[in-house]
Scaffold this active site. Structure first.
Site, mmCIF file in Angstrom:
data_model
loop_
_atom_site.group_PDB
_atom_site.id
_atom_site.type_symbol
_atom_site.label_atom_id
_atom_site.label_comp_id
_atom_site.label_asym_id
_atom_site.label_seq_id
_atom_site.Cartn_x
_atom_site.Cartn_y
_atom_site.Cartn_z
ATOM 1 N N GLU A 237 0.833 -1.209 0.000
ATOM 2 C CA GLU A 237 0.000 0.000 0.000
ATOM 3 C C GLU A 237 0.869 1.263 0.000
ATOM 4 O O GLU A 237 0.550 2.251 -0.668
ATOM 5 C CB GLU A 237 -0.939 -0.020 1.212
ATOM 6 C CG GLU A 237 -2.038 -1.075 1.058
ATOM 7 C CD GLU A 237 -2.923 -1.214 2.277
ATOM 8 O OE1 GLU A 237 -4.144 -1.056 2.146
ATOM 9 O OE2 GLU A 237 -2.391 -1.486 3.373
ATOM 10 N N GLU B 196 -4.256 -9.452 3.837
ATOM 11 C CA GLU B 196 -5.069 -9.114 5.009
ATOM 12 C C GLU B 196 -6.298 -10.007 5.176
ATOM 13 O O GLU B 196 -6.745 -10.256 6.307
ATOM 14 C CB GLU B 196 -5.511 -7.647 4.931
ATOM 15 C CG GLU B 196 -4.409 -6.644 5.177
ATOM 16 C CD GLU B 196 -3.558 -6.342 3.949
ATOM 17 O OE1 GLU B 196 -2.711 -5.442 4.030
ATOM 18 O OE2 GLU B 196 -3.737 -7.015 2.907
#
Length: 691
Positions: A105, A125
Site C-alpha cells: 500500500e 489481510e
C-alpha cells in the site's frame, strides 16, 4: 532509528530498517515521515527512493498494534502514504524480495515503482479476517485491473513481480542491484511533471458488474465474511470517486478489525508462531542436521510420511518386512505424485525428482546411516518393541529415533532402546503428506537437542509443530475421545448420525464426528475401546459404535459405516439399518428418545473438547492454550473463523461453559462430565485460557 537517510547526489534514499520484514509500526512510520520531510527541505534533493533493508521492502503493518492506540497514532499508515503521494518531489519505491500488505500500500502511494524479479507481491489481510485498510482495495485495481485485483485481495495469495511486469503496478523490472537501479531510475524521471498518482487512474472493465457479481458469489462460499467485504471495497473503487472509496474501505476495515472472525484469525496467526517456541529449551540449542531419512512401514501413514521428506528434498528409504507390501507402498506413492502432476499441480520434472528421492528396502542395515528414522507400524506395543529394539541395534549414534504413535506411551517405547534421549514422538496426521499438524511428543528423557531438531524439521516439512507431553492420546486424540464419547451419548438420547454431523458442519467443521469416523475407519477407535475395556473398565461409552463394528461396518473402506456408501463415491447416505440399530439400543438401555437441538449438540461436543483440554493444560501436557487451538485448527478441521476450542470458549465466556457442562451432567451422560478444576478456577475469576 527504524529508517535511515542517505543522499546519493540529488537522490535521497530512505531505507526502512525494522527487521525481520520492515513492518510498518509506529516507530517506522514516524522515522519514514521524518526522512521524507528532510528530503523535501533539502534543495539539493530532486527525487526520493524508498526501500527496505535486508530481504524485504516491507512485510506490512505490525499486527500486534491492531486494536491498540499505536495503530491510529500519528503518523498513521494513511498519513505516511498521504505524505508520500503529496510529495512535491517524485518518490520511487525500490521493491525487492517481499512487498506485502501495508508495504504494498505504501508503494502504491509512491509516484513510481521499480522491482527486482522474484519479489513476492501480496495483500494478505483477508487471511486475518480483514481487508487492506490503507488504500489497497482502491489503488491495486487501478494498476493491475479489476479481475487480478479481485483474485489477489480475496485470496491473499502472493504473485511474483515478473508476472505483474505488464501491468501499471511497475514502471520497470530491474536487473542487478535494486537500490542502484532505483537511483538511476529516479535520476531519469526527477524533472518530469506532473507527478503520476495511482488515485488518478480509473477502474474499468467491459463486464464490470458481471465480474463483481461473480466475485460476490465466490466470496459467499464458506464461513469467512472478510472475502465478501473485500469484493465490496473493490466495487467501491470501481463505482465511487477515489476519496469516497477510501472512506468506504476505512470504515469497513474498522468494522472488521473488531469482529470475532478477525480476532480468531489473528489469534491463529500468533498461535502458530508461539507453538514453535518451547519455553524451557534455549533458543541457541544445537540442531541436528537431517540430510537423509528412513521410514519403517510402507502403509498409508508410512508412505505419506516418506512423501513429506521427498517434498522437502530429503532422500528417504522405506523399510518393509514383506516384498509385496513394499512394492505396493512404493507404487501408491508414485501414483499419488503422478495424479498431482496430471492435475497440473506439479511439474513433470518435480514429479520425477520426488519419486526418485524415495527408495525401498527389506534390510534394517540399509537404513542404519540415516539421520532420522520414523516408525509407522501397527499401533500395538509389542510391534513397536520389536521395531525399536532393532533400530537401537542398527541406527548410527546421533540418529533421531521417532515414533508416529498416536496413543501409546512414548516413554515405554523409548525404554526399548539404550538411547531414550534420542527418541521422540512425531505424530503425523492422515493423509500425512497433506495435513499440516505434527504433534511432537516429548518423552521424559527426550533431549533438548532432539526436541529442537524435531521442531526445526517440522518447519522444513512445512508442518505446524506442536509439542505435547506423554499421555494416552497426547493432545489431539485425548480430547477427541471425549468428543466422540459425547457424540455416542447423543445417539443414545435421541439423535441420528446425520443430525449430529449436520449441526457441527453448519458451524464450519470440515466433517461431523460420524462422517469423520467413517473416513478414518471405525475399526481404529474400536481397537482403542477394546484396550480401554482392559485398562480402564469403568470408562463409559455408548455401545452403538461397538455394535456397528461387530457388523463389519468400518466406514468408507468397507462401503458401510455410520452411513452407506456406493462404489467409487464418498457421499454419505443415511443408513436405515444403522438408524434402526440406534433406536433399538436406546430401548435396550431404557432411554426414552427425545428431540435434541443443534445448540445442545454443538455445546456438548465442543465443551467436551474444552473440558479435557483444561485437564491437559493443568497437567502440563500442553505448554499453552493456543497450542491446543493450533492442534485442532491444523489437524482436526476445527473452524478457522472460531479460532480453536480454547479461544471459542473464551469468546463464549468460561462461566457459561461451566454452567452448560453442569446442566448436561444432570442427564444420561452425567457420569462422564466433571468440570476440570482449571476451567472452574478461571471461570470463577472471570479469566480466559488465552490471556
Amino acid at each position: 532509528m527504524t529508517a535511515e537517510y542517505q543522499a546519493h547526489g540529488a537522490v535521497a534514499v530512505i531505507t526502512l530498517t525494522n527487521p525481520p520484514v520492515n513492518g510498518m509500526n509506529f516507530q517506522t512510520r514516524t522515522a519514514a515521515v521524518e526522512c521524507i520531510n528532510r528530503a523535501l527541505d533539502d534543495a539539493s534533493i530532486k527525487a526520493i527512493v524508498i526501500t527496505g533493508a535486508g530481504n524485504a521492502f516491507s512485510g506490512g503493518a505490525d499486527i500486534k498494534e491492531f486494536n491498540s492506540p499505536k495503530a491510529l497514532a500519528e503518523p498513521s499508515l494513511h498519513t505516511l502514504i498521504d505524505v508520500v503521494e503529496n510529495s512535491s518531489k517524485p518518490v520511487v519505491a525500490a521493491i525487492h524480495h517481499v512487498c506485502m500488505g501495508g508495504g504494498l500500500e505504501l508503494s502504491l502511494g509512491c509516484h513510481y515503482r521499480v522491482a527486482t524479479p522474484g519479489t513476492q507481491i501480496a495483500l494478505p489481510e483477508v487471511k486475518l479476517g480483514l481487508l487492506p485498510g490503507a488504500g489497497g482495495t482502491q489503488r491495486l485495481p487501478r494498476v493491475v485491473g479489476l479481475e487480478l485485483a479481485l483474485k489477489m485481495i480475496t485470496s491473499g495469495a502472493p504473485e511474483l513481480s515478473e508476472k505483474l511486469a505488464n501491468t501499471a503496478l511497475f514502471d520497470e523490472i530491474l536487473t542487478g542491484d535494486c537500490v542502484a537501479g532505483a537511483i538511476a531510475f529516479a535520476e531519469k524521471i526527477a524533472d518530469l511533471r506532473p507527478l503520476p498518482k495511482v488515485r488518478n487512474l480509473n477502474v474499468t472493465h467491459p463486464q464490470l458488474q458481471e465480474v463483481l457479481n461473480a466475485a460476490r458469489a465466490q466470496a459467499q462460499r464458506g464461513f469467512l465474511k472478510a472475502p465478501l467485504h473485500c469484493v465490496e471495497a473493490i466495487a467501491a473503487a470501481a463505482n465511487l470517486p477515489f476519496d469516497e472509496g477510501i472512506q468506504f474501505e476505512r470504515q469497513t476495515f474498522y468494522k472488521l478489525v473488531v469482529s470475532p472472525e478477525s480476532t480468531a484469525l489473528r489469534h491463529a496467526f500468533f498461535a502458530e508462531r508461539a507453538a514453535s517456541k518451547i519455553p524451557d529449551v534455549p533458543a541457541d540449542t544445537p540442531i541436528r542436521s537431517i540430510k537423509s531419512a528412513a521410514v519403517v512401514g510402507a502403509g498409508t501413514m508410512g508412505g505419506g510420511i516418506a512423501m513429506n521428506f521427498a517434498n522437502a528434498g530429503i532422500p528417504v528409504v522405506i523399510l518393509e518386512t514383506k516384498p509385496e507390501a513394499l512394492e505396493k507402498g512404493l507404487a501408491i506413492i508414485a501414483k499419488n505424485y503422478q495424479n498431482t502432476r496430471d492435475k497440473g499441480k506439479l511439474s513433470p520434472e518435480k514429479c520425477a525428482e520426488r519419486i526418485a528421492l524415495i527408495s525401498g528396502t527389506l534390510d534394517y542395515n540399509a537404513i542404519g546411516q540415516a539421520d532420522i528414522v520414523v516408525e509407522a507400524v501397527f499401533e500395538e506395543m509389542n510391534v513397536k518393541k520389536s521395531v525399536f529394539e532393532k533400530l537401537d541395534e542398527v541406527m548410527r549414534q546421533g540418529a533421531i529415533l521417532a515414533s508416529n504413535t498416536s496413543t501409546l506411551d512414548l516413554n515405554k517405547i523409548a525404554s526399548f532402546t539404550k538411547r531414550p534421549q534420542d527418541v521422540v514422538g512425531m505424530h503425523f496426521f492422515s493423509p500425512a503428506n497433506v495435513m499440516k499438524l505434527l504433534e511432537i511428543v516429548r518423552g521424559k528423557e527426550t533431549s533438548n537437542e532432539v526436541l529442537a531438531s524435531a521442531m526445526a524439521l517440522s518447519k522444513k516439512l512445512k508442518k505446524v509443530g506442536v509439542v505435547s507431553g506423554v499421555c494416552d492420546g497426547f493432545i489431539g486424540n485425548r480430547m477427541l475421545e471425549q468428543y466422540i464419547r459425547q457424540a455416542g451419548f447423543l445417539l443414545d438420547e435421541g439423535c441420528l448420525p446425520a443430525q449430529v454431523d449436520s449441526a457441527m458442519e453448519k458451524m464450519g467443521f470440515a466433517m461431523g464426528p460420524f462422517r469423520m469416523s467413517d473416513l478414518a475407519g471405525n475399526d481404529i477407535s474400536y481397537a482403542i475401546r477394546k484396550r480401554r475395556a482392559i485398562e480402564k473398565p469403568d470408562m463409559l461409552y455408548s455401545k452403538t459404535a461397538d455394535q456397528l463394528c461387530e457388523l463389519g461396518r468400518f466406514g468408507q473402506k468397507t462401503g458401510a459405516g455410520w452411513y452407506d456408501y456406493q462404489a467409487g463415491d464418498r457421499t454419505a447416505h443415511p443408513s436405515d439399518l444403522v438408524n434402526q440399530l440406534i433406536n433399538d439400543h436406546s430401548k435396550q438401555i431404557g432411554i426414552e428418545r427425545r428431540a435434541i437441538t443443534d445448540q445442545e449438540i454443538t455445546e456438548r461436543l465442543i465443551y467436551a473438547l474444552v473440558n479435557e483440554a483444561a485437564y491437559i493444560l493443568e497437567e502440563g501436557i500442553a505448554h499453552r492454550a493456543s497450542d491446543i487451538d493450533m492442534v485442532y485448527l491444523s489437524g482436526y478441521g476445527f473452524p478457522l473463523h472460531l479460532g480453536g476450542p480454547m479461544l471459542y470458549a473464551d469468546t463464549v465466556g468460561l462461566a457459561k461453559v461451566v454452567a452448560a457442562i453442569q446442566h448436561y451432567a444432570q442427564g444420561h451422560c452425567g457420569k462422564v462430565w466433571k468440570v476440570a478444576p482449571l476451567l472452574q478456577e478461571l471461570a470463577a475469576k472471570e479469566q480466559k485460557f488465552n490471556a
